[in-house]
Each structure stands twice: as C-alpha cells, then as structure tokens.
Design a protein around this motif. Structure first.
Motif, PDB file in Angstrom:
ATOM      1  N   SER A  48      63.455  39.553  65.897  1.00 37.71           N
ATOM      2  CA  SER A  48      62.458  38.746  66.595  1.00 37.71           C
ATOM      3  C   SER A  48      61.371  39.683  67.101  1.00 37.71           C
ATOM      4  CB  SER A  48      63.085  37.983  67.768  1.00 37.71           C
ATOM      5  OG  SER A  48      63.135  38.754  68.949  1.00 37.71           O
ATOM      6  N   TYR A  74      61.610  31.662  63.334  1.00 35.65           N
ATOM      7  CA  TYR A  74      62.309  32.465  64.345  1.00 35.65           C
ATOM      8  C   TYR A  74      61.847  32.087  65.746  1.00 35.65           C
ATOM      9  CZ  TYR A  74      63.717  35.960  60.784  1.00 35.65           C
ATOM     10  OH  TYR A  74      64.247  36.614  59.707  1.00 35.65           O
ATOM     11  N   ARG A  76      60.499  31.208  69.171  1.00 36.12           N
ATOM     12  CA  ARG A  76      59.717  30.081  69.697  1.00 36.12           C
ATOM     13  C   ARG A  76      58.639  29.620  68.720  1.00 36.12           C
ATOM     14  NH1 ARG A  76      58.636  32.509  75.785  1.00 36.12           N
ATOM     15  NH2 ARG A  76      60.533  33.770  75.839  1.00 36.12           N
ATOM     16  N   ARG A  79      59.509  25.856  63.025  1.00 34.95           N
ATOM     17  CA  ARG A  79      60.525  25.983  61.974  1.00 34.95           C
ATOM     18  C   ARG A  79      60.397  24.780  61.034  1.00 34.95           C
ATOM     19  NH1 ARG A  79      62.999  26.900  66.665  1.00 34.95           N
ATOM     20  NH2 ARG A  79      64.141  24.932  66.653  1.00 34.95           N
ATOM     21  N   GLU A 237      68.494  33.671  70.992  1.00 33.45           N
ATOM     22  CA  GLU A 237      67.435  33.159  70.128  1.00 33.45           C
ATOM     23  C   GLU A 237      68.021  32.415  68.932  1.00 33.45           C
ATOM     24  OE1 GLU A 237      63.502  34.164  70.716  1.00 33.45           O
ATOM     25  OE2 GLU A 237      64.867  33.354  72.235  1.00 33.45           O
ATOM     26  N   ARG A 240      69.940  29.136  69.573  1.00 35.88           N
ATOM     27  CA  ARG A 240      69.034  28.015  69.789  1.00 35.88           C
ATOM     28  C   ARG A 240      68.425  27.516  68.486  1.00 35.88           C
ATOM     29  NH1 ARG A 240      65.668  30.482  72.519  1.00 35.88           N
ATOM     30  NH2 ARG A 240      63.900  30.592  71.092  1.00 35.88           N
ATOM     31  N   THR A 241      68.024  28.439  67.603  1.00 39.37           N
ATOM     32  CA  THR A 241      67.265  28.055  66.405  1.00 39.37           C
ATOM     33  C   THR A 241      68.131  27.862  65.173  1.00 39.37           C
ATOM     34  OG1 THR A 241      66.891  30.353  65.688  1.00 39.37           O
ATOM     35  CG2 THR A 241      65.307  29.402  67.247  1.00 39.37           C
TER      36      THR A 241
END
Length: 331
Positions: A48, A74, A76, A79, A237, A240-241
């Motif tokens: 990131s 990736y 924030r 996507r 990160e 969450r994604t």
C-alpha cells in the motif's frame, strides 16, 4: 479533490496528509508530504502507500512534494468490479489523473515491484507527464515478446509459477483471505533477505501440484524491518478490501501485452534510475534486462544492487533514500 484528512496512521504517527482525489477509477487515495517538485510513489503487491513511510518524510525534508498513492484495488482507492478495469492503461490513466488533480503538469514517478512496471510504462506512454522514472526491484523490460501467459506457464516444470497460480479468480483469494495477516507475514518473510528460506529449500515463488504458496512461507517470524504495528496496518487494509483488486493486476498481463503492442521494444528516454536487491529473485531473474539498459534506458543515471531481498525500500531505507535523493537532485 474529494476529501482530505490528517488523522494518525496506525502507531500514532502522521506520515502525511491523506487525500482522496478524483481519477479514472473513481477515486485514488494518496498520502502527501512536503512542497516542491512532485515525486509520485507507486507501491507493489501486496502492499500500500504505507510501503513508502520511510521515504515520505525524507523526500519532503529535502524539498520535494512526495505523494504515495494506493493503486486502484488497494486501500482507500476505488475497487472496480470488472477484472479488465485493472489493465495497465487504466493504471497509467490513474497516475495522470493524480498529477493533474494535485495541480501539477509533470512528476518524477518512482515504483517498486508492480509499481516499478506501472511507473516504467507510465513514463513510456506519457513521457510529457512523467519527466523521470525510478524503478525498484523489477527491471524495465520493453513491451512485446511472447504472450505473458505462455511464458509463465512454461516456468517451473511440474510446479506452477505464482503468476499463473494467481490467474483464476477466487483461487488465490481462497488461500489468502481466511488469514490475511498470517499470509502477509509469510510472504514478507519469504522474500526478505534475513528471513527467506535457505537456498536448498522449496522456492516460495512456485506451487506444488495441489499445494499453496503459504506452505512454503516461513512461519512465526517477521523480517527485522517489520514491526507488529506495521503488519497490523497492512493486514487491516486487506481485511477490509480483500485481495481481488490487487490480484486483478496479474489477471491483465495478456491484455497489457495487446494494449501496448504499439510500444513493443521501445526504450524509455527520460532520465532513469534502477535499484535492485542481490537476494531478490525479481531482480536476478531479469538480469538480462539489466544488461540491456544501454538500449532500453539510454538515459540511465545509475543502476545499483543492494544487499537485500525484495522489499528494498523497507529493508534498506537509508541507502534507498540516499540514492533517490542523488537521482532527484541531479535532474
């Protein structure tokens, strides 16, 4: 600009100003520090913007506007659902949009791992926007040659090369996502000089029939450069994604080969820098590409191999920072 924040990063330190910018993907999250000529920092897989945490303050202190982004898929950044939305031309467009959204006409672009390829091809396709390029770990190879999927399928014999393993949607995700933190710890350790497997151990870049990448990673150890807080940041990160956006980069290599056919064999003519690791397979596998730099990077100002593994700017931050500043100061 969509929004901005100066909230602390994990561990309580503010590495820079967080901003979300409008771009081709919808939004691109960046972390910015300093004023002066713009330097755009592009990370690789599985990382990131945070991969540049040791470069942002140093570049800013030296008089540069250092901006590290989250590549689409990736952190924030947006996507997109369509796997084809992660082709190289879209990522180049994101980089151009970021520079413009920051109110600049040009930038030096520096990338690591996949970010090195993104940076190189951004400079190739948009030479007016990207006035110089720095490549970390992955040497520049001009577009063209055999179709990538055919090349990777031939590697490893009965074993499967990791790039081929990543191709089918959902397959690698099923291995990684049930324990993202543990998988990340494993890959960071597997490719770091101080914790990588011994030379006679099974290569973590390949998968045995019916196996996984994880089974070849070290367990219970972190590389010296990574704290538990660092690992927590990366893990949070990806928890969450998920990993699909990141893995979709690998799933577009044949599309890139087609999209960039007009640039087959083309050199990058802007000033350039290469930094690689003596124990990094990504650098060593492409030693022929380094040998070809007089033709492919005719304005190369320096090519340096450091005693480290793949995570070069995290394993050897002081040396990388010194070499980056020498490069930038002489442009």
């Amino acid at each position: 600009m969509v929004g901005r924040s100066t909230s602390p990063d994990r561990g309580g330190t503010v590495t820079g100003e967080h901003r979300v910018l409008e771009a081709g993907a919808g939004r691109i999250h960046v972390v910015e520090r300093g004023t002066g000529p713009l330097v755009l920092l592009v990370h690789g897989f599985p990382e990131s913007w945070y991969s540049w945490r040791r470069q942002l303050p140093v570049l800013a202190a030296a008089g540069y506007r250092a901006v590290a982004l989250d590549v689409r898929g990736y952190g924030r950044s947006s996507r997109p659902q369509d796997p084809a939305a992660y082709r190289m031309l879209d990522l180049i467009s994101d980089n151009v949009s970021v520079v413009r959204a920051l109110g600049e006409d040009s930038a030096v672009i520096i990338g690591h791992d996949w970010g090195a390829t993104i940076a190189a091809q951004s400079a190739l396709v948009e030479p007016g926007m990207f006035r110089a390029v720095g490549l970390l770990s992955v040497p520049y190879t001009p577009p063209g040659g055999p179709r990538p999927s055919e090349v990777f399928a031939r590697m490893g014999g009965e074993q499967e090369f990791y790039v081929s393993y990543f191709q089918r949607p959902g397959r690698a995700e099923a291995e990684i996502e049930p324990d993202a933190r543990g998988w990340l710890a494993g890959i960071y350790s597997a490719l770091s000089a101080d914790t990588m497997p011994a030379a006679d151990a099974a290569d973590p870049h390949f998968v045995a029939p019916g196996g996984t990448l994880r089974e070849r990673f070290p367990s219970g150890v972190l590389p010296f450069w990574m704290s538990q807080d660092d690992l927590d940041f990366y893990a949070a990160e990806f928890e969450r994604t998920g990993f699909t956006g990141a893995l979709n980069r690998y799933r577009n290599m044949d599309r890139d080969w087609e999209d960039l056919a007009a640039y087959a064999g083309s050199p990058i003519k802007q000033p350039s820098l290469f930094l690689g690791g003596t124990r990094d397979a990504s650098t060593m596998w492409l030693s022929d590409a380094i040998d070809a730099y007089p033709q492919t990077l005719p304005n190369l100002t320096g090519s340096h191999l450091l005693d480290c593994g793949h995570w070069i700017q995290q394993e050897r931050p002081d040396e990388v920072n010194r070499l980056l500043l020498e490069f930038l100061d002489n442009l």
